[in-house]
Design a protein around this motif. Structure first.
Motif, PDB file in Angstrom:
ATOM      1  N   HIS A 223      36.769  41.043  42.794  1.00  0.00           N
ATOM      2  CA  HIS A 223      36.198  41.204  44.150  1.00  0.00           C
ATOM      3  C   HIS A 223      37.315  41.404  45.162  1.00  0.00           C
ATOM      4  O   HIS A 223      37.233  42.245  46.048  1.00  0.00           O
ATOM      5  CB  HIS A 223      35.366  39.973  44.522  1.00  0.00           C
ATOM      6  N   PHE A 224      38.355  40.639  44.974  1.00  0.00           N
ATOM      7  CA  PHE A 224      39.494  40.763  45.884  1.00  0.00           C
ATOM      8  C   PHE A 224      40.152  42.141  45.723  1.00  0.00           C
ATOM      9  O   PHE A 224      40.493  42.813  46.695  1.00  0.00           O
ATOM     10  CB  PHE A 224      40.507  39.646  45.600  1.00  0.00           C
ATOM     11  N   ALA A 225      40.316  42.571  44.464  1.00  0.00           N
ATOM     12  CA  ALA A 225      40.964  43.868  44.184  1.00  0.00           C
ATOM     13  C   ALA A 225      40.186  44.991  44.861  1.00  0.00           C
ATOM     14  O   ALA A 225      40.770  45.886  45.481  1.00  0.00           O
ATOM     15  CB  ALA A 225      41.005  44.106  42.674  1.00  0.00           C
TER      16      ALA A 225
ATOM     17  N   PHE B   8      36.507  46.103  34.589  1.00  0.00           N
ATOM     18  CA  PHE B   8      37.177  44.808  34.707  1.00  0.00           C
ATOM     19  C   PHE B   8      36.969  43.918  33.484  1.00  0.00           C
ATOM     20  O   PHE B   8      37.276  42.736  33.514  1.00  0.00           O
ATOM     21  CB  PHE B   8      36.702  44.101  35.980  1.00  0.00           C
ATOM     22  N   GLY B   9      36.445  44.501  32.398  1.00  0.00           N
ATOM     23  CA  GLY B   9      36.318  43.737  31.162  1.00  0.00           C
ATOM     24  C   GLY B   9      34.924  43.161  30.969  1.00  0.00           C
ATOM     25  O   GLY B   9      34.028  43.351  31.800  1.00  0.00           O
ATOM     26  N   PHE B  10      34.753  42.457  29.840  1.00  0.00           N
ATOM     27  CA  PHE B  10      33.450  41.893  29.468  1.00  0.00           C
ATOM     28  C   PHE B  10      33.629  40.423  29.119  1.00  0.00           C
ATOM     29  O   PHE B  10      34.688  40.004  28.680  1.00  0.00           O
ATOM     30  CB  PHE B  10      32.905  42.598  28.213  1.00  0.00           C
ATOM     31  N   GLY B  11      32.537  39.656  29.262  1.00  0.00           N
ATOM     32  CA  GLY B  11      32.516  38.280  28.747  1.00  0.00           C
ATOM     33  C   GLY B  11      33.250  37.297  29.638  1.00  0.00           C
ATOM     34  O   GLY B  11      33.465  37.531  30.825  1.00  0.00           O
TER      35      GLY B  11
ATOM     36  N   GLY C  81      50.548  31.974  40.715  1.00  0.00           N
ATOM     37  CA  GLY C  81      51.389  32.947  40.022  1.00  0.00           C
ATOM     38  C   GLY C  81      50.559  34.037  39.360  1.00  0.00           C
ATOM     39  O   GLY C  81      50.902  35.216  39.404  1.00  0.00           O
ATOM     40  N   ALA C  82      49.409  33.637  38.791  1.00  0.00           N
ATOM     41  CA  ALA C  82      48.568  34.613  38.093  1.00  0.00           C
ATOM     42  C   ALA C  82      48.002  35.620  39.091  1.00  0.00           C
ATOM     43  O   ALA C  82      47.953  36.820  38.816  1.00  0.00           O
ATOM     44  CB  ALA C  82      47.445  33.904  37.351  1.00  0.00           C
ATOM     45  N   ALA C  83      47.606  35.135  40.257  1.00  0.00           N
ATOM     46  CA  ALA C  83      47.029  36.032  41.271  1.00  0.00           C
ATOM     47  C   ALA C  83      48.087  36.998  41.757  1.00  0.00           C
ATOM     48  O   ALA C  83      47.857  38.205  41.861  1.00  0.00           O
ATOM     49  CB  ALA C  83      46.513  35.220  42.440  1.00  0.00           C
TER      50      ALA C  83
HETATM   51  C1  HEM Z   1      42.134  47.316  40.183  1.00  0.00           C
HETATM   52  C2  HEM Z   1      42.535  46.107  39.975  1.00  0.00           C
HETATM   53  C3  HEM Z   1      42.315  45.297  38.725  1.00  0.00           C
HETATM   54  C4  HEM Z   1      41.865  45.657  37.475  1.00  0.00           C
HETATM   55  C5  HEM Z   1      41.426  47.036  37.006  1.00  0.00           C
HETATM   56  C6  HEM Z   1      41.847  44.469  36.650  1.00  0.00           C
HETATM   57  C7  HEM Z   1      41.427  44.442  35.329  1.00  0.00           C
HETATM   58  C8  HEM Z   1      41.453  43.309  34.546  1.00  0.00           C
HETATM   59  C9  HEM Z   1      41.041  43.274  33.167  1.00  0.00           C
HETATM   60  C10 HEM Z   1      40.493  44.448  32.369  1.00  0.00           C
HETATM   61  C11 HEM Z   1      41.221  42.008  32.711  1.00  0.00           C
HETATM   62  C12 HEM Z   1      40.969  41.491  31.297  1.00  0.00           C
HETATM   63  C13 HEM Z   1      39.525  41.224  31.041  1.00  0.00           C
HETATM   64  C14 HEM Z   1      39.275  40.815  29.601  1.00  0.00           C
HETATM   65  O1  HEM Z   1      40.104  40.163  28.986  1.00  0.00           O
HETATM   66  O2  HEM Z   1      38.209  41.155  29.084  1.00  0.00           O
HETATM   67  C15 HEM Z   1      41.758  41.239  33.813  1.00  0.00           C
HETATM   68  C16 HEM Z   1      42.076  39.908  33.736  1.00  0.00           C
HETATM   69  C17 HEM Z   1      42.603  39.191  34.792  1.00  0.00           C
HETATM   70  N1  HEM Z   1      42.800  39.631  36.094  1.00  0.00           N
HETATM   71 FE1  HEM Z   1      42.444  41.495  36.781  1.00  0.00          FE
HETATM   72  N2  HEM Z   1      42.287  43.413  37.402  1.00  0.00           N
HETATM   73  C18 HEM Z   1      42.571  43.869  38.673  1.00  0.00           C
HETATM   74  C19 HEM Z   1      43.005  43.127  39.749  1.00  0.00           C
HETATM   75  C20 HEM Z   1      43.222  41.781  39.732  1.00  0.00           C
HETATM   76  C21 HEM Z   1      43.569  40.986  40.891  1.00  0.00           C
HETATM   77  C22 HEM Z   1      43.690  41.509  42.310  1.00  0.00           C
HETATM   78  C23 HEM Z   1      43.763  39.714  40.440  1.00  0.00           C
HETATM   79  C24 HEM Z   1      44.105  38.496  41.229  1.00  0.00           C
HETATM   80  C25 HEM Z   1      43.802  38.301  42.487  1.00  0.00           C
HETATM   81  C26 HEM Z   1      43.522  39.710  38.999  1.00  0.00           C
HETATM   82  C27 HEM Z   1      43.646  38.614  38.182  1.00  0.00           C
HETATM   83  C28 HEM Z   1      43.328  38.601  36.831  1.00  0.00           C
HETATM   84  C29 HEM Z   1      43.468  37.437  35.971  1.00  0.00           C
HETATM   85  C30 HEM Z   1      44.014  36.078  36.399  1.00  0.00           C
HETATM   86  C31 HEM Z   1      43.013  37.805  34.696  1.00  0.00           C
HETATM   87  C32 HEM Z   1      42.959  36.934  33.444  1.00  0.00           C
HETATM   88  C33 HEM Z   1      41.598  36.304  33.273  1.00  0.00           C
HETATM   89  C34 HEM Z   1      41.488  35.424  32.039  1.00  0.00           C
HETATM   90  O3  HEM Z   1      42.187  35.655  31.056  1.00  0.00           O
HETATM   91  O4  HEM Z   1      40.673  34.517  32.079  1.00  0.00           O
HETATM   92  N3  HEM Z   1      43.183  40.974  38.621  1.00  0.00           N
HETATM   93  N4  HEM Z   1      41.879  42.048  34.919  1.00  0.00           N
END
Ligand code: HEM
Length: 544
Positions: A471-473, A460-463, A321-323
């Motif tokens: 990578h997928f994105a 894509f964030g820090f930490g 669901g998250a993906a």
């Molecule tokens: C251009 C595309 C994307 C951008 C710019 C992006 C950006 C981000 C950012 C900034 C965060 C938060 C990082 C933080 O809290 O410091 C995040 C978390 C997350 N992203 Fe992405 N994301 C993208 C695509 C995706 C894709 C394709 C997936 C799944 C296949 C995904 C799954 C997640 C998940 C599950 C989290 C939560 C991680 C956690 O809380 O441990 N994202 N994303």
């Protein structure tokens, strides 16, 4: 001293010092100031400033302005005792979110988010806990850089479908109309949604995809609206959640009631589908089936009751669901910004075309393996990520215990916003930062190093919470953008061609939110030649 004791002491001494530090920190607490920020009133803090803030102004731009006003890259805001920390620079992000990630990786307890819709299955909003770790580990296994080549055929399939939908019946460039924003957005949303649905649930029919892409779109509204802290007053006064929905001023609760079933469908409907198809023997290999098989969970299915074994099956279901959710709206935003920029920067389009024609030729579509051979295209995507960040304030973190940074007191529980837009637009890091210039990311020929920090990491964030889907994105956005560029001319709309001299502005041309999208725009997308049109119609047929 025995040699065996040495490693123990190496660990124990810093540990002891750390606890002494925390102890002193508590003693010193009243004397240390909070980081700079607007002066508040006793008890209510900055309530008036926050209540009267200009809602037209983007939140990240407001924090950036505040940083300049207080001449500080860390800011503190207090509303009714609810403290917020804003990090406006890469240096502070690195110091706190990266180096002290054990303290700074929790997520806020969001009253409306959980009240509204039980988003608690989404590990993006889970508290920093063993439960989160189990989800993160499972997700990372299949979405890390070296694992995602398994998904490449699905990306190519979706790219083919996208090109076919966009291809006009005949090659007649002058008669092709401008493409309206809604139509383009719907194609791209379908692309992003269908790729992720194929990857996680093995969905492949257009009907299934349409239903679920729509479902994600509806549910995304609630996350987008509630994730930015302070969007609703209940964030500051969680007890407001007990107000009845009919009460004047309780519109947040009425909204929550509308959103709840949508979010519930988002997680439950696809899971039911994947389980039935596994039982029927019609399931296609995907993240869900691979993991259910890997953990021997198929035999324990109880489809009628949708009975979840409260362990690994729940983790797999939640990760799927998250993906599905995380991958759709974010990728959509990156691709829509890329097309907007290409349509307003003819010089960039020309360079990208030149590189593609020279390296790939005009008789085939680019493939993911070609990526390293196309540095300008790579640099273009990095520059889009830098100039138009998809998540300008990332996702809020929460601090687990009291801390001190640069002589400022950081209290336990404080929300931490990482101002990615401020970092990615920083003049210190990127010269002429508000100018769109992909060349800044071309390697320096002498040192073969990038001239500027790489937005493919920063955006894509820090930490420990850094985006695990990055990578997928990037693979999925690259595939669509490369193929669209290889086959099409992308320009501004015909009737406004003369007027469009202004380049897209990250504030004026964007909506604000957790995930930002460009405001509606028109453009023209026309096949570059008959050969290009034929490539669009054929897609990757025979190669997948
Ligand atoms: C251009 C595309 C994307 C951008 C710019 C992006 C950006 C981000 C950012 C900034 C965060 C938060 C990082 C933080 O809290 O410091 C995040 C978390 C997350 N992203 Fe992405 N994301 C993208 C695509 C995706 C894709 C394709 C997936 C799944 C296949 C995904 C799954 C997640 C998940 C599950 C989290 C939560 C991680 C956690 O809380 O441990 N994202 N994303």
């Amino acid at each position: 001293m025995s040699i065996a004791l040495t490693p123990f002491l190496i660990l124990a001494i810093p540990f002891g010092f750390y606890h002494l530090y925390v102890f002193l920190l508590r003693l010193l607490r009243p004397r240390l100031p909070y980081p700079p920020g607007p002066r508040g009133y006793p008890l209510i803090g900055n309530l008036f400033n926050e209540a009267s803030k200009n809602v037209e102004q983007h939140e990240w731009a407001r924090y950036l302005k505040m940083g300049k006003e207080y001449n500080s890259d860390v800011l503190h805001i207090n509303v009714l005792g609810d403290h917020t920390l804003v990090l406006n620079s890469a240096k502070t992000a690195n110091e706190l979110l990266e180096k002290r990630s054990g303290l700074y990786s929790d997520r806020p307890r969001k009253a409306l988010l959980h009240l509204s819709s039980r988003w608690n299955w989404n590990f993006a909003t889970m508290l920093y806990s063993n439960k989160w770790r189990a989800h993160r580990r499972r997700f990372h296994q299949d979405f890390q850089a070296k694992a995602i080549s398994f998904y490449h055929p699905f990306i190519l399939q979706s790219t083919s479908n996208f090109l076919k939908k966009l291809a006009p019946a005949e090659y007649s460039p002058l008669s092709i109309p401008d493409i309206e924003h809604a139509e383009l957005e719907s194609h791209v949303r379908n692309y992003a949604g269908s790729t992720i649905l194929r990857v996680v649930y093995g969905m492949s029919t257009q009907e299934e995809l349409n239903d679920y892409v729509q479902l994600a779109h509806l549910a995304a509204e609630s996350l987008n609206a509630t994730m930015n802290h302070g969007s609703f007053f209940v964030d500051y006064l969680p007890s407001l959640k007990y107000m009845p929905a009919w009460f004047p001023g309780a519109s947040f609760k009425r909204k929550a009631n509308t959103w709840a079933p949508m979010v519930s469908n988002l997680i439950n409907a696809p899971w039911k589908g994947v389980k039935s198809s596994m039982v029927n023997g019609t399931a296609l290999p995907c993240f869900a089936t691979n993991n259910l098989e890997k953990f021997n969970l198929v035999s324990s299915f109880d489809i009628k009751n949708n009975n979840l074994d409260q362990g690994m099956e729940e983790v797999i279901k939640n990760c799927s669901g998250a993906a599905y959710f995380g991958g759709t709206d974010t990728t959509l935003s990156l691709i829509m910004s890329s097309i907007l920029v290409l349509s307003r920067h003819p010089e960039v389009l020309e360079k990208a075309h030149e590189e593609l024609d020279r390296v790939i030729g005009t008789s085939r579509l680019p493939q993911l393996q070609d990526r390293d051979k196309l540095p300008y295209l790579q640099a273009f995507i990095k520059e889009v990520e830098r100039m138009y960040p998809v998540t300008p304030l990332a996702v809020a973190h929460r601090v687990i215990s009291d801390d001190i940074y640069n002589g400022y007191f950081i209290p336990k529980g404080i929300l931490t916003f990482l101002n990615l837009s401020a970092i990615l637009h920083s003049e210190e890091l990127y010269q002429d930062s508000l100018k769109f210039n992909p060349d800044r990311f071309l390697q320096n020929e002498k040192t073969s190093k990038l001239l500027s920090p790489d937005p493919e990491i920063v955006a894509f964030g820090f930490g420990r919470r850094i985006c695990p889907g990055r990578h997928f994105a990037l693979d999925s956005a690259w595939s669509l953008i490369a193929c669209l560029l290889a086959t099409c001319d992308i320009t501004g709309p015909s009737e406004d061609a003369q007027k469009i001299s202004r380049k897209p502005d990250p504030v004026l041309d964007y909506f604000d939110g957790l995930i930002v999208h460009p405001k509606p725009y028109k453009c023209r997308i026309v096949p570059r030649s008959i050969t290009a049109l034929n490539l669009m119609k054929a897609g990757y047929e025979n190669r997948i």
